[in-house]
Scaffold this active site. Structure first.
Site, PDB file in Angstrom:
ATOM      1  N   ASP A  94      14.817   3.796  18.509  1.00 13.27           N
ATOM      2  CA  ASP A  94      13.905   4.295  17.486  1.00 13.27           C
ATOM      3  C   ASP A  94      14.568   4.293  16.118  1.00 13.27           C
ATOM      4  O   ASP A  94      15.521   5.025  15.874  1.00 13.27           O
ATOM      5  CB  ASP A  94      13.458   5.711  17.836  1.00 13.27           C
ATOM      6  CG  ASP A  94      12.336   6.206  16.931  1.00 13.27           C
ATOM      7  OD1 ASP A  94      11.920   5.435  16.038  1.00 13.27           O
ATOM      8  OD2 ASP A  94      11.875   7.332  17.113  1.00 13.27           O
ATOM      9  N   ASP A 285       9.194   0.234  11.066  1.00 14.82           N
ATOM     10  CA  ASP A 285       9.367   1.165  12.176  1.00 14.82           C
ATOM     11  C   ASP A 285       9.305   0.438  13.508  1.00 14.82           C
ATOM     12  O   ASP A 285       8.394  -0.343  13.750  1.00 14.82           O
ATOM     13  CB  ASP A 285       8.279   2.244  12.114  1.00 14.82           C
ATOM     14  CG  ASP A 285       8.396   3.256  13.241  1.00 14.82           C
ATOM     15  OD1 ASP A 285       9.523   3.669  13.556  1.00 14.82           O
ATOM     16  OD2 ASP A 285       7.352   3.638  13.800  1.00 14.82           O
TER      17      ASP A 285
END
Length: 406
Positions: A94, A285
């Protein structure tokens, strides 16, 4: 339409380089469902994007030091070892989370998986949590519909042949709520805050990493994560990496426009503007599935896309509002993201997803939700597939280059 199990992409480490200062390594990504159409699994994954964006909004109101950097979708994981001797874990990757976390032995309510056992590690220790939380009592984290308590700890993290002694992470002790979407064995935070992997390994990897996510069309469905300056693309084009103090964990870039085919979409400056005061702007992202654009910008892109595809019957499917009977991919216009100093051209595989039940294709983008994230554009992982994404937190640049992620 048949319901498929959620899609998880796994990274298995390849020890290509030995441990050294400013070293580099490739971490390969393997897809577990190579014989399935991605539509159902992407749709199921993208359903979590709303929660993911809610998490991103929490970064605006909760300081990074509180350790609230918890991902909402676990699409890619990497194989790592934690402790001495190393205990193997699959950690979700992440780029918008700082503090890494793992479920620890004895965790009440954790998803069923082999947890990390601190008592079996000779290098496990409590960390100085005063810089992370206001007190050293267990910190409260949120993850979608679940919340958990964790203590700040440190231990040796092993990636391929490299070891990172004293790596700070959160040891999860208990979970409440719905935990089905949680990564079973934890999360590795690549966010740009001081608890993220780039900051913790500054001396080792110089704040540089890149990743290449595999296409759903790849037979092997494997890609790579690369750490350090060595082995990074030398001719990659880059755009400035911006820092937003309102959301300091996120990787902001300056999106200056979007083209569909040869037409530049008319966009008001405020749809693209980087604003530290409000948190507005565009981020890259790895945890969001499909690209989200502020509503008026998305509608402008969508309408131009529809115009160029031509007179077809439009339908909605699985939350997508621009679906059509597939003629051929070649008839669909190319979408281009224009960044400061460079362009990112998206081929059809990064623009459309296809239904496994009917010959239908959908534009794989959506509007940002009508909440605090209504001002945020998110370049998501479906649009990053088969693209080498380079992030340099020291030189403050982000690069994109086409690459077959095998």
């Amino acid at each position: 339409m048949a319901t498929l199990t959620p899609l998880f992409l796994f990274l298995s480490l390849l020890p290509l380089f030995s441990s050294a200062s400013a070293s580099s390594k490739d971490i390969s990504i393997l897809h577990l469902h190579s014989n399935r159409s991605p539509f159902d699994t992407i749709t199921a994954m993208a359903a979590n994007d709303e929660a993911r964006l809610s998490y991103l909004s929490s970064l605006a109101v909760i300081p990074v030091a509180s350790g609230q950097q918890i991902t909402q979708t676990a699409n890619y994981v990497l194989r790592a070892k934690l402790g001495s001797p190393g205990q193997q874990l699959l950690l979700a990757l992440d780029t918008s989370s700082d503090l890494s976390w793992v479920p620890c032995a004895g965790c009440a309510g954790c998803p069923a998986a082999t947890p990390f056992t601190p008592s079996a590690s000779s290098s496990f220790a409590s960390a100085d949590c005063t810089a992370i939380a206001a007190a050293c009592a267990p910190i409260n984290q949120t993850y979608g519909s679940a919340s958990f308590l964790a203590t700040i700890s440190k231990d040796t993290l092993s990636l391929a042949n490299d070891s990172i002694p004293g790596f700070t992470f959160a040891c999860v002790n208990s979970v409440s709520g719905v935990n089905s979407a949680m990564p079973k064995q934890g999360l590795l935070g690549l966010g740009r805050g001081f608890n993220g992997l780039p900051a913790q390994t500054q001396a080792q990897y110089s704040g540089v990493f890149s990743y290449c996510l595999p296409s759903f069309k790849s037979y092997y469905f494997s890609g790579s994560l690369r750490l350090g300056k060595t082995g990074q693309p030398k001719s990659i084009r880059t755009t400035p990496l911006l820092k937003n103090p309102r959301r300091p964990s996120l990787y902001y870039v300056n999106l200056t426009g979007i083209s569909v085919g040869k037409t530049a979409v008319k966009a008001a400056p405020e749809w693209l503007a980087f604003d530290p005061a409000s948190g507005a702007g565009t981020i890259v992202d790895s945890g969001t599935v499909i690209t989200r654009l502020v509503r008026p910008l998305y509608e402008a892109v969508r309408d131009e896309f529809r115009r160029q595809v031509g007179a077809v019957e439009w339908s909605t499917l699985g939350g997508y509002d621009t679906c059509f009977a597939t003629p051929t991919e070649k008839e669909s216009p190319t979408v281009v993201f224009h960044f400061e100093g460079m362009d990112l051209v998206l081929p059809a595989e990064n623009t459309l997803i296809h239904s496994s039940a009917t010959p239908i294709a959908c534009l794989a983008m959506a509007a940002s939700p009508d909440n605090v994230n209504s001002v945020l554009n998110v370049i998501a992982n479906l649009q990053q597939q088969n693209v080498r994404v380079l992030i340099d937190t020291v030189a403050n640049r982000v690069g994109f280059a086409r690459e077959l992620c095998n």
